[in-house]
Write an enzyme that holds these catalytic residues in place. Structure first.
Site, PDB file in Angstrom:
ATOM      1  N   LYS A 112      37.817  27.740  38.114  1.00 15.72           N
ATOM      2  CA  LYS A 112      37.804  27.695  39.575  1.00 15.72           C
ATOM      3  C   LYS A 112      38.685  26.561  40.101  1.00 15.72           C
ATOM      4  CE  LYS A 112      33.376  30.015  40.280  1.00 15.72           C
ATOM      5  NZ  LYS A 112      31.930  29.832  40.462  1.00 15.72           N
ATOM      6  N   LYS A 191      40.186  40.786  34.108  1.00 12.80           N
ATOM      7  CA  LYS A 191      38.797  40.954  34.559  1.00 12.80           C
ATOM      8  C   LYS A 191      38.775  41.263  36.057  1.00 12.80           C
ATOM      9  CE  LYS A 191      35.582  37.885  36.109  1.00 12.80           C
ATOM     10  NZ  LYS A 191      34.738  36.711  36.214  1.00 12.80           N
ATOM     11  N   LYS A 194      36.947  39.404  42.675  1.00 17.63           N
ATOM     12  CA  LYS A 194      37.418  39.324  44.057  1.00 17.63           C
ATOM     13  C   LYS A 194      38.528  38.272  44.169  1.00 17.63           C
ATOM     14  CE  LYS A 194      36.096  38.578  48.733  1.00 17.63           C
ATOM     15  NZ  LYS A 194      36.196  37.181  49.169  1.00 17.63           N
TER      16      LYS A 194
HETATM   17  P1  TYM Z   1      28.858  36.864  40.644  1.00 14.42           P
HETATM   18  O1  TYM Z   1      28.382  36.933  42.045  1.00 14.42           O
HETATM   19  O2  TYM Z   1      30.240  36.387  40.375  1.00 14.42           O
HETATM   20  O3  TYM Z   1      28.759  38.298  39.983  1.00 14.42           O
HETATM   21  C1  TYM Z   1      27.556  39.062  40.010  1.00 14.42           C
HETATM   22  C2  TYM Z   1      27.376  39.772  38.682  1.00 14.42           C
HETATM   23  O4  TYM Z   1      28.470  40.664  38.455  1.00 14.42           O
HETATM   24  C3  TYM Z   1      28.995  40.441  37.159  1.00 14.42           C
HETATM   25  N1  TYM Z   1      30.446  40.717  37.141  1.00 14.42           N
HETATM   26  C4  TYM Z   1      31.047  41.449  36.205  1.00 14.42           C
HETATM   27  N2  TYM Z   1      30.575  42.087  35.120  1.00 14.42           N
HETATM   28  C5  TYM Z   1      31.468  42.765  34.349  1.00 14.42           C
HETATM   29  N3  TYM Z   1      32.798  42.843  34.640  1.00 14.42           N
HETATM   30  C6  TYM Z   1      33.312  42.221  35.728  1.00 14.42           C
HETATM   31  N4  TYM Z   1      34.611  42.319  36.008  1.00 14.42           N
HETATM   32  C7  TYM Z   1      32.434  41.476  36.568  1.00 14.42           C
HETATM   33  N5  TYM Z   1      32.586  40.744  37.703  1.00 14.42           N
HETATM   34  C8  TYM Z   1      31.359  40.277  38.034  1.00 14.42           C
HETATM   35  C9  TYM Z   1      28.719  38.967  36.864  1.00 14.42           C
HETATM   36  O5  TYM Z   1      28.726  38.698  35.492  1.00 14.42           O
HETATM   37  C10 TYM Z   1      27.357  38.807  37.481  1.00 14.42           C
HETATM   38  O6  TYM Z   1      26.333  39.196  36.588  1.00 14.42           O
HETATM   39  N6  TYM Z   1      26.714  32.692  38.904  1.00 14.42           N
HETATM   40  C11 TYM Z   1      26.462  34.083  39.260  1.00 14.42           C
HETATM   41  C12 TYM Z   1      25.376  34.264  40.293  1.00 14.42           C
HETATM   42  C13 TYM Z   1      24.087  33.631  39.909  1.00 14.42           C
HETATM   43  C14 TYM Z   1      23.180  34.072  38.906  1.00 14.42           C
HETATM   44  C15 TYM Z   1      22.103  33.166  38.941  1.00 14.42           C
HETATM   45  C16 TYM Z   1      23.198  35.133  38.011  1.00 14.42           C
HETATM   46  C17 TYM Z   1      23.554  32.520  40.488  1.00 14.42           C
HETATM   47  N7  TYM Z   1      22.357  32.239  39.916  1.00 14.42           N
HETATM   48  C18 TYM Z   1      21.027  33.310  38.060  1.00 14.42           C
HETATM   49  C19 TYM Z   1      22.114  35.264  37.133  1.00 14.42           C
HETATM   50  C20 TYM Z   1      21.049  34.362  37.165  1.00 14.42           C
HETATM   51  C21 TYM Z   1      27.750  34.673  39.820  1.00 14.42           C
HETATM   52  O7  TYM Z   1      28.566  33.985  40.359  1.00 14.42           O
HETATM   53  O8  TYM Z   1      27.822  36.043  39.755  1.00 14.42           O
END
Ligand code: TYM
Length: 321
Positions: A112, A191, A194
């Site tokens: 990031k 990957k 957004k």
């Molecule tokens: P975030 O908001 O970036 O993404 C949400 C979920 O989508 C999955 N994901 C993907 N999986 C496969 N291929 C992709 N291209 C792809 N893009 C996104 C992410 O792996 C995620 O599961 N840190 C987390 C949010 C969070 C969280 C938590 C998750 C905060 N606290 C506690 C689990 C438990 C995040 O930024 O996900």
């Protein structure tokens, strides 16, 4: 078993979010013995969003989209992270047993910052808040995409360190990462994310979704020539939504030659549009009932607070507060 996961309200949900987290999360919720806690990670989103209106609107939109995708409100809780502010207290307590070096190894922080996000203390300690999110509900299983795997390992490290320091107190969770969808590729083959601008959005308008699919990057193999399905983003995405028979049929067409990538993209678009049709319908129904989302979130927050209060009582007693 308690299932837990979170999603950041950073914008419009894409099929990477859907396949990596939402689809498995919804499937786990359907199993009789599971209670599912899913939340909108709005505290986390503050590391990238500084406009209150945007954050509020995005949070509601994620709730709407998640519900439209089939989340069942009677099988668990959907809530905003910030409706359980105790989680920030647990994050503080965890931070006191978390080695700085552990956080310095976090690849998502480095990525990031490399992409130009300001290196705030919040961004740096993001994994501590995420660990608190998970540990405050005594979660057993956390469905996520592969990009979150390291955060899950760090969560276990923090829980272990806490337990070593203060005696047993926190439950160690397991990640739940499906091999086929662990990293869903975007239209450029990287990957899907957004922040990379390479997404196919679940609830995009028809014209927009078609445009996103038609923009998938391909090699320059001629129409007549056989093509390699394994290295094709089109084929990969298609197989994640199509039946076995449909996938085999497409594989044969790739290998036979005589069809161009444009034709395959049209088939992928048709499949995606058909797949999300019932969800678009449900979304329109939810939108027609303006109070529904608030009611769901309020109920979810009540249930989440019950569990969080119990765990925090245990944690406070353990550390001497
Ligand atoms: P975030 O908001 O970036 O993404 C949400 C979920 O989508 C999955 N994901 C993907 N999986 C496969 N291929 C992709 N291209 C792809 N893009 C996104 C992410 O792996 C995620 O599961 N840190 C987390 C949010 C969070 C969280 C938590 C998750 C905060 N606290 C506690 C689990 C438990 C995040 O930024 O996900």
């Amino acid at each position: 078993m308690r299932i837990l996961s979170g999603i950041q309200p950073t914008g419009i949900l894409h099929i990477g979010n859907y396949l990596g987290m939402m689809r498995p999360a919804i499937a786990l919720q359907d199993l009789e013995t599971n209670e599912a806690f899913y939340f909108i990670a709005d505290y986390h989103a503050l590391t990238t969003i500084d406009n209150p209106e945007t954050l509020r609107a995005n949070s509601r939109r994620v709730a709407l989209d998640f519900l439209a995708c089939g989340l069942k409100v009677d099988r668990g809780a959907l809530f905003r992270q910030s409706d359980v502010p105790q989680v920030t207290e647990l994050a503080w307590i965890l931070s006191t047993v978390t080695p700085k070096a552990l956080l310095e190894r976090a690849t998502s922080y480095k990525d990031k910052v490399a992409r130009g996000l300001p290196a705030s203390a919040g961004l740096f300690t993001y994994p501590v808040l995420m660990a608190a999110d998970i540990l405050i509900y005594d979660s057993d299983l956390v469905p996520v995409g592969k990009d979150q795997k390291q955060h899950l390992e760090m969560t276990r490290d923090m829980a272990q360190k806490f337990n070593e320091t203060f005696g047993e107190g926190l439950k160690l969770p397991e990640p739940y990462i499906q091999t086929a969808t662990e990293t869903v590729p975007g239209i450029d083959g990287q990957k899907m994310s957004k922040s990379y601008g390479n997404t196919i959005d679940i609830f995009a308008e028809e014209k927009e979704m078609r445009k996103q699919v038609m923009s998938i990057v391909t090699d320059s193999t001629l129409v007549e020539a056989p093509k390699d399905p394994a290295s094709s983003t089109i084929f990969q995405l298609y197989s994640l939504f199509a039946s076995k028979e449909e996938t085999e049929h497409m594989r044969e067409k790739f290998q036979r030659g005589g069809s161009g990538y444009g034709e395959f993209k049209k088939e992928l678009f048709a499949k995606l549009w058909e797949y999300f049709e019932p969800m678009r319908k449900r979304r329109a129904e939810i939108l027609a009932d303006p109070d529904y989302i608030d009611a769901v979130l309020e109920r979810g927050a009540r249930r989440a607070n019950e569990i969080a209060d119990t765990v925090m009582k245990r944690v406070r007693a353990a550390v001497g507060l």
